[in-house]
Write a protein that holds these residues in place. Sequence first.
Motif, PDB file in Angstrom:
ATOM      1  N   ALA A  97      -2.383  10.952  38.131  1.00 15.33           N
ATOM      2  CA  ALA A  97      -2.111   9.826  39.088  1.00 15.33           C
ATOM      3  C   ALA A  97      -1.450   8.431  38.573  1.00 15.33           C
ATOM      4  O   ALA A  97      -0.940   7.911  39.244  1.00 15.33           O
ATOM      5  CB  ALA A  97      -3.557   9.559  39.389  1.00 15.33           C
ATOM      6  N   LYS A  98      -1.933   8.173  37.408  1.00 18.08           N
ATOM      7  CA  LYS A  98      -1.134   7.066  36.506  1.00 18.08           C
ATOM      8  C   LYS A  98       0.386   7.473  36.469  1.00 18.08           C
ATOM      9  O   LYS A  98       1.183   6.518  36.658  1.00 18.08           O
ATOM     10  CB  LYS A  98      -1.829   6.908  35.169  1.00 18.08           C
ATOM     11  N   ARG A  99       0.686   8.506  36.260  1.00 19.54           N
ATOM     12  CA  ARG A  99       2.366   8.837  36.064  1.00 19.54           C
ATOM     13  C   ARG A  99       2.801   8.653  37.309  1.00 19.54           C
ATOM     14  O   ARG A  99       4.041   8.028  37.270  1.00 19.54           O
ATOM     15  CB  ARG A  99       2.430  10.268  35.718  1.00 19.54           C
ATOM     16  N   TRP A 100       2.111   9.052  38.635  1.00 22.34           N
ATOM     17  CA  TRP A 100       2.889   8.712  39.747  1.00 22.34           C
ATOM     18  C   TRP A 100       2.614   7.721  40.548  1.00 22.34           C
ATOM     19  O   TRP A 100       3.120   7.238  41.818  1.00 22.34           O
ATOM     20  CB  TRP A 100       2.580  10.190  40.633  1.00 22.34           C
ATOM     21  N   SER A 101       1.485   6.764  39.905  1.00 25.41           N
ATOM     22  CA  SER A 101       1.170   5.465  40.632  1.00 25.41           C
ATOM     23  C   SER A 101       0.397   5.875  41.948  1.00 25.41           C
ATOM     24  O   SER A 101       0.953   5.091  42.907  1.00 25.41           O
ATOM     25  CB  SER A 101       2.264   4.607  40.518  1.00 25.41           C
ATOM     26  N   ILE A 102      -0.141   6.826  42.016  1.00 25.88           N
ATOM     27  CA  ILE A 102      -0.854   6.876  43.234  1.00 25.88           C
ATOM     28  C   ILE A 102      -2.619   7.319  42.784  1.00 25.88           C
ATOM     29  O   ILE A 102      -2.830   7.300  41.481  1.00 25.88           O
ATOM     30  CB  ILE A 102      -0.651   8.463  43.818  1.00 25.88           C
ATOM     31  N   SER A 103      -3.301   7.302  43.771  1.00 26.83           N
ATOM     32  CA  SER A 103      -4.930   7.295  43.236  1.00 26.83           C
ATOM     33  C   SER A 103      -5.148   8.673  43.168  1.00 26.83           C
ATOM     34  O   SER A 103      -4.723   9.633  43.517  1.00 26.83           O
ATOM     35  CB  SER A 103      -5.586   6.887  44.680  1.00 26.83           C
ATOM     36  N   GLN A 104      -6.186   8.866  42.355  1.00 28.69           N
ATOM     37  CA  GLN A 104      -6.683   9.977  42.008  1.00 28.69           C
ATOM     38  C   GLN A 104      -7.529  10.750  43.374  1.00 28.69           C
ATOM     39  O   GLN A 104      -7.217  12.086  43.133  1.00 28.69           O
ATOM     40  CB  GLN A 104      -7.941   9.720  41.119  1.00 28.69           C
ATOM     41  N   ARG A 105      -7.892   9.952  44.088  1.00 21.87           N
ATOM     42  CA  ARG A 105      -8.209  10.422  45.592  1.00 21.87           C
ATOM     43  C   ARG A 105      -7.145  11.297  46.229  1.00 21.87           C
ATOM     44  O   ARG A 105      -7.357  12.291  46.831  1.00 21.87           O
ATOM     45  CB  ARG A 105      -8.796   9.299  46.397  1.00 21.87           C
ATOM     46  N   THR A 106      -6.023  10.713  46.196  1.00 21.47           N
ATOM     47  CA  THR A 106      -4.756  11.415  46.666  1.00 21.47           C
ATOM     48  C   THR A 106      -4.544  12.807  46.224  1.00 21.47           C
ATOM     49  O   THR A 106      -4.389  13.651  46.912  1.00 21.47           O
ATOM     50  CB  THR A 106      -3.484  10.397  46.565  1.00 21.47           C
ATOM     51  N   LEU A 107      -4.795  13.102  44.811  1.00 27.73           N
ATOM     52  CA  LEU A 107      -4.738  14.262  44.116  1.00 27.73           C
ATOM     53  C   LEU A 107      -5.501  15.088  44.512  1.00 27.73           C
ATOM     54  O   LEU A 107      -5.494  16.496  44.980  1.00 27.73           O
ATOM     55  CB  LEU A 107      -4.483  14.034  42.639  1.00 27.73           C
ATOM     56  N   GLU A 108      -6.852  14.481  44.639  1.00 28.90           N
ATOM     57  CA  GLU A 108      -7.901  15.431  45.276  1.00 28.90           C
ATOM     58  C   GLU A 108      -7.737  16.130  46.777  1.00 28.90           C
ATOM     59  O   GLU A 108      -7.899  17.013  46.934  1.00 28.90           O
ATOM     60  CB  GLU A 108      -9.286  14.608  45.256  1.00 28.90           C
ATOM     61  N   ARG A 109      -7.321  14.895  47.662  1.00 28.72           N
ATOM     62  CA  ARG A 109      -6.860  15.441  48.991  1.00 28.72           C
ATOM     63  C   ARG A 109      -5.730  16.544  49.024  1.00 28.72           C
ATOM     64  O   ARG A 109      -5.927  17.430  49.844  1.00 28.72           O
ATOM     65  CB  ARG A 109      -6.545  14.219  49.639  1.00 28.72           C
ATOM     66  N   TRP A 110      -4.898  16.356  48.164  1.00 31.33           N
ATOM     67  CA  TRP A 110      -3.620  17.505  47.979  1.00 31.33           C
ATOM     68  C   TRP A 110      -4.341  18.782  47.650  1.00 31.33           C
ATOM     69  O   TRP A 110      -3.663  19.692  47.914  1.00 31.33           O
ATOM     70  CB  TRP A 110      -2.597  16.847  46.895  1.00 31.33           C
ATOM     71  N   TRP A 160      -7.236  19.975  48.035  1.00 32.24           N
ATOM     72  CA  TRP A 160      -8.003  20.463  49.230  1.00 32.24           C
ATOM     73  C   TRP A 160      -6.992  20.921  50.358  1.00 32.24           C
ATOM     74  O   TRP A 160      -7.334  21.962  50.924  1.00 32.24           O
ATOM     75  CB  TRP A 160      -8.833  19.282  49.882  1.00 32.24           C
ATOM     76  N   LYS A 161      -5.946  20.263  50.568  1.00 34.16           N
ATOM     77  CA  LYS A 161      -4.899  20.629  51.419  1.00 34.16           C
ATOM     78  C   LYS A 161      -3.791  21.615  50.694  1.00 34.16           C
ATOM     79  O   LYS A 161      -2.974  21.966  51.561  1.00 34.16           O
ATOM     80  CB  LYS A 161      -3.992  19.305  52.050  1.00 34.16           C
ATOM     81  N   ARG A 162      -4.084  22.112  49.578  1.00 30.76           N
ATOM     82  CA  ARG A 162      -3.115  22.958  49.027  1.00 30.76           C
ATOM     83  C   ARG A 162      -1.639  22.311  49.107  1.00 30.76           C
ATOM     84  O   ARG A 162      -0.894  23.067  49.522  1.00 30.76           O
ATOM     85  CB  ARG A 162      -3.243  24.336  49.507  1.00 30.76           C
ATOM     86  N   LYS A 163      -1.387  21.255  48.891  1.00 27.89           N
ATOM     87  CA  LYS A 163      -0.060  20.435  49.094  1.00 27.89           C
ATOM     88  C   LYS A 163       0.537  19.993  47.893  1.00 27.89           C
ATOM     89  O   LYS A 163       1.680  20.062  47.760  1.00 27.89           O
ATOM     90  CB  LYS A 163      -0.634  19.335  50.365  1.00 27.89           C
ATOM     91  N   GLY A 164      -0.186  19.746  46.847  1.00 29.12           N
ATOM     92  CA  GLY A 164       0.393  19.206  45.557  1.00 29.12           C
ATOM     93  C   GLY A 164       0.516  20.230  44.588  1.00 29.12           C
ATOM     94  O   GLY A 164       1.065  21.304  44.993  1.00 29.12           O
ATOM     95  N   PRO A 165       1.161  19.787  43.326  1.00 28.85           N
ATOM     96  CA  PRO A 165       1.437  20.491  42.421  1.00 28.85           C
ATOM     97  C   PRO A 165       0.314  21.768  41.935  1.00 28.85           C
ATOM     98  O   PRO A 165      -0.929  21.333  42.132  1.00 28.85           O
ATOM     99  CB  PRO A 165       1.739  19.625  41.194  1.00 28.85           C
ATOM    100  N   PRO A 166       0.612  22.782  41.362  1.00 32.97           N
ATOM    101  CA  PRO A 166      -0.233  23.880  41.011  1.00 32.97           C
ATOM    102  C   PRO A 166      -1.327  23.243  39.979  1.00 32.97           C
ATOM    103  O   PRO A 166      -0.711  22.389  39.165  1.00 32.97           O
ATOM    104  CB  PRO A 166       0.507  24.827  40.453  1.00 32.97           C
TER     105      PRO A 166
END
Length: 70
Positions: free
Chosen positions: A12-25, A27-33
Motif C-alpha cells: 500500500a505504501k509502495r503504490w500510495s493507496i490504502s490498505q483497505r483498497t488492497l483488501e477490496r481488490w 475480495w473482488k479478485r482484482k489485484g495482484p496474486p
Amino acid sequence: MTTKHLNQYELAKRWSISQRTLERWRWKRKGPPYLKIGGRVVYELDAIEAFECARRRITGDQTAAEASSR
C-alpha cells in the motif's frame, strides 16, 4: 535464491493507496496474486512487478504489451 515478499502495509505504501483498497481488490479478485500463510497476506515482489508491467500504459489505453506487439 530467496524470494522477496511485501506485506499489505508495504505494498500500500509502495503504490500510495490504502490498505483497505488492497483488501477490496482481494475480495473482488482484482489485484495482484497473493499468498495467505497462517492468516498473514503477503505479495511476491516478482508478482507485484509483473502486475505493474501488465498495467503500464504507453499512450491512452494502450498497454506496454500491445505496443510491443506492433
